[in-house]
Scaffold this motif. Structure first.
Motif, PDB file in Angstrom:
ATOM      1  N   TRP A  68       0.847  -1.196   0.000  1.00 58.42           N
ATOM      2  CA  TRP A  68       0.000   0.000   0.000  1.00 58.42           C
ATOM      3  C   TRP A  68       0.878   1.241   0.000  1.00 58.42           C
ATOM      4  O   TRP A  68       1.846   1.318   0.757  1.00 58.42           O
ATOM      5  CB  TRP A  68      -0.892   0.031   1.241  1.00 58.42           C
ATOM      6  N   GLU A  69       0.543   2.202  -0.826  1.00 57.88           N
ATOM      7  CA  GLU A  69       1.174   3.518  -0.812  1.00 57.88           C
ATOM      8  C   GLU A  69       0.125   4.514  -0.346  1.00 57.88           C
ATOM      9  O   GLU A  69      -0.830   4.805  -1.071  1.00 57.88           O
ATOM     10  CB  GLU A  69       1.678   3.893  -2.204  1.00 57.88           C
ATOM     11  N   THR A  90      -2.838   4.103  -3.168  1.00 61.28           N
ATOM     12  CA  THR A  90      -2.603   3.284  -4.343  1.00 61.28           C
ATOM     13  C   THR A  90      -1.792   2.081  -3.899  1.00 61.28           C
ATOM     14  O   THR A  90      -1.554   1.890  -2.703  1.00 61.28           O
ATOM     15  CB  THR A  90      -1.913   4.082  -5.467  1.00 61.28           C
ATOM     16  N   MET A  91      -1.383   1.261  -4.844  1.00 62.40           N
ATOM     17  CA  MET A  91      -0.602   0.064  -4.529  1.00 62.40           C
ATOM     18  C   MET A  91       0.601  -0.033  -5.448  1.00 62.40           C
ATOM     19  O   MET A  91       0.584   0.480  -6.563  1.00 62.40           O
ATOM     20  CB  MET A  91      -1.431  -1.204  -4.754  1.00 62.40           C
ATOM     21  N   THR A  92       1.598  -0.735  -4.955  1.00 64.76           N
ATOM     22  CA  THR A  92       2.734  -1.125  -5.759  1.00 64.76           C
ATOM     23  C   THR A  92       2.643  -2.637  -5.961  1.00 64.76           C
ATOM     24  O   THR A  92       2.541  -3.382  -4.988  1.00 64.76           O
ATOM     25  CB  THR A  92       4.063  -0.776  -5.061  1.00 64.76           C
ATOM     26  N   LYS A  96       6.090  -1.917  -9.153  1.00 68.63           N
ATOM     27  CA  LYS A  96       5.589  -0.832  -9.988  1.00 68.63           C
ATOM     28  C   LYS A  96       4.268  -0.328  -9.435  1.00 68.63           C
ATOM     29  O   LYS A  96       3.388  -1.116  -9.085  1.00 68.63           O
ATOM     30  CB  LYS A  96       5.382  -1.318 -11.427  1.00 68.63           C
ATOM     31  N   SER A  97       4.131   0.996  -9.392  1.00 68.33           N
ATOM     32  CA  SER A  97       2.863   1.584  -8.961  1.00 68.33           C
ATOM     33  C   SER A  97       1.791   1.316 -10.008  1.00 68.33           C
ATOM     34  O   SER A  97       2.065   1.388 -11.208  1.00 68.33           O
ATOM     35  CB  SER A  97       2.991   3.097  -8.775  1.00 68.33           C
ATOM     36  N   ASN A  99      -1.539   2.490 -12.016  1.00 74.27           N
ATOM     37  CA  ASN A  99      -1.677   3.822 -12.621  1.00 74.27           C
ATOM     38  C   ASN A  99      -2.863   4.626 -12.116  1.00 74.27           C
ATOM     39  O   ASN A  99      -3.216   5.634 -12.697  1.00 74.27           O
ATOM     40  CB  ASN A  99      -1.725   3.709 -14.144  1.00 74.27           C
ATOM     41  N   ALA A 101      -5.313   5.796  -8.353  1.00 73.20           N
ATOM     42  CA  ALA A 101      -5.381   5.902  -6.896  1.00 73.20           C
ATOM     43  C   ALA A 101      -6.809   6.220  -6.490  1.00 73.20           C
ATOM     44  O   ALA A 101      -7.649   6.557  -7.330  1.00 73.20           O
ATOM     45  CB  ALA A 101      -4.442   7.002  -6.400  1.00 73.20           C
ATOM     46  N   LEU A 129      -3.101   8.640 -11.719  1.00 73.16           N
ATOM     47  CA  LEU A 129      -1.976   9.222 -10.970  1.00 73.16           C
ATOM     48  C   LEU A 129      -1.496  10.519 -11.609  1.00 73.16           C
ATOM     49  O   LEU A 129      -1.015  11.408 -10.914  1.00 73.16           O
ATOM     50  CB  LEU A 129      -0.821   8.222 -10.865  1.00 73.16           C
TER      51      LEU A 129
END
Length: 138
Positions: A68-69, A90-92, A96-97, A99, A101, A129
């Motif tokens: 989780w970001e 958002t998530m990684t 990679k993130s 695209n 959120a 994003l």
């Protein structure tokens, strides 16, 4: 800003980051109400539906080894016993993130015995994003 609230917010965000449904359940009021906007559709829900949603999201994160970001956009005192926090989430996945959120406008209230609980949310889901790049995070 209430020092107790800052500690609570740190606990709340850590429960989210660690995908802990049991801790999250304890931090949300049984009277919780929410509205999510996704692709122009409005979905209203309460505590039980929220817990089901968190469980699904946490299961997805665990199964996909996602991270989780979470970023605090703003903390806004509404009343002496209510504070709104705007959170970008958002998530990684695989480093990679993704695209998109969600923006969470979450209102917390100091309940009996000075405990804070999440009482309301307004969620704007699936925001690119690119549209969030100029936000100043706190």
């Amino acid at each position: 800003m209430d020092n107790q609230f800052r500690k609570f917010l740190d606990l709340y965000l850590e429960a989210w980051r660690s995908s802990s449904i049991n801790r999250m359940r304890d931090l949300i009021s049984k009277d919780y109400k929410a509205r999510e906007i996704r692709d122009g559709n409005i979905i209203d829900f309460g505590f039980e539906e929220s817990i089901n949603g968190w469980e699904q999201g946490f299961l997805f994160a665990e199964e996909n080894n996602a991270k989780w970001e979470l970023k605090k956009v703003s903390i806004i005192p509404l009343r002496t016993d209510e504070i709104m926090v705007i959170i970008s989430a958002t998530m990684t996945l695989k480093g990679k993130s993704i695209n998109s959120a969600h923006l969470f406008f979450q209102t917390f209230r100091k309940e009996s015995f000075g405990k804070w609980k999440l009482i309301r949310s307004h969620i704007e889901a699936g925001i690119s994003l690119d549209n969030l790049r100029n936000i100043q995070f706190t």
